[in-house]
Design an enzyme around this catalytic site. Sequence first.
Site, PDB file in Angstrom:
ATOM      1  N   LYS A 144       0.839  -1.193   0.000  1.00 30.66           N
ATOM      2  CA  LYS A 144       0.000   0.000   0.000  1.00 30.66           C
ATOM      3  C   LYS A 144       0.879   1.250   0.000  1.00 30.66           C
ATOM      4  CE  LYS A 144      -0.510   1.964   3.545  1.00 30.66           C
ATOM      5  NZ  LYS A 144       0.057   3.166   4.243  1.00 30.66           N
TER       6      LYS A 144
ATOM      7  N   ALA B  18       6.977  -2.002   9.842  1.00 33.67           N
ATOM      8  CA  ALA B  18       6.917  -0.616  10.333  1.00 33.67           C
ATOM      9  C   ALA B  18       7.522   0.328   9.306  1.00 33.67           C
ATOM     10  CB  ALA B  18       7.627  -0.481  11.680  1.00 33.67           C
TER      11      ALA B  18
ATOM     12  N   ASP C   1      -6.031   0.455   8.033  1.00 30.67           N
ATOM     13  CA  ASP C   1      -5.732   0.265   6.612  1.00 30.67           C
ATOM     14  C   ASP C   1      -6.283  -1.040   6.053  1.00 30.67           C
ATOM     15  OD1 ASP C   1      -4.361   2.638   6.554  1.00 30.67           O
ATOM     16  OD2 ASP C   1      -2.360   1.749   6.554  1.00 30.67           O
TER      17      ASP C   1
END
Length: 270
Positions: free
Chosen positions: A9, A92, A129
């Site tokens: 993404k 992360a 998300d």
Amino acid sequence: MLTETAYAKINLALHVRQRREDGYHELETLFAFVDAGDELVATRADADSLHTTGEFGSALSDPFENIVMQALGALPRPGGLAITLEKNLPVAAGLGGGSADAGAVFRMLREAHGLPDDWRERAARLGADVPACVESVTCIGLGTGTELVPLESDLIGMPVLLVNPRIPLPTGPVFKGWDGVDRGPLPETNEVSRIAREGRNDLEAPAIEICPEIADVLDELAKDDPWLARMSGSGATCFALYETAEVRDRASQRLHSDRPQWWQMKGNLR
């Protein structure tokens, strides 16, 4: 056997509008997805299990806390699944890697058994998300990012290069560092390319405060005249879009030579 790619993404634009009383932030973001990412393979089993491989597989030390297992537990189905997750995306990193993995699980189970009518709510409980990552198509995200407005994209197939300085950057401190200034909404248009070009990422400045190497990545990406270069999500990954694959590949080769320690991935927008 079920197979799925957990598509990386990226946020072509990310506008932070205000802090909410519940601790979250009101967002307007333009989600897009790259045709590359983690890879998942699932086979039927007596009980659910997760095995991780790939460059970043060792970063997922506790499989039962992994969002893949949480996604499996969030959906009704007969029997179990043994999943192998090839973790190609850094953790992360602003690429929604865990959310993308969960989205891939939802697609697997949709193919095998179908999804319950409330799957969007179940996905949102796993992470802001995740609903966008289930469909993995260009869309506007509102609220905390879970209210989705699909858009027909004029950027589909555009070559993209993802670059990360190999520095994990947790989301919380970046949002905490946002200065609280509302710099305005996304452009009022359905033209994805215009929203991307005229938009911004309001988390870029606080992310650079924590991880100055992000500025180095953006400076390097700017050298090859990309159509657009920006940080994704809360960082530290940055992306560049290019007019042609040839220009992208030259940029990738130069970065391999000049910054061999950085992670990168090539692909095209879906």
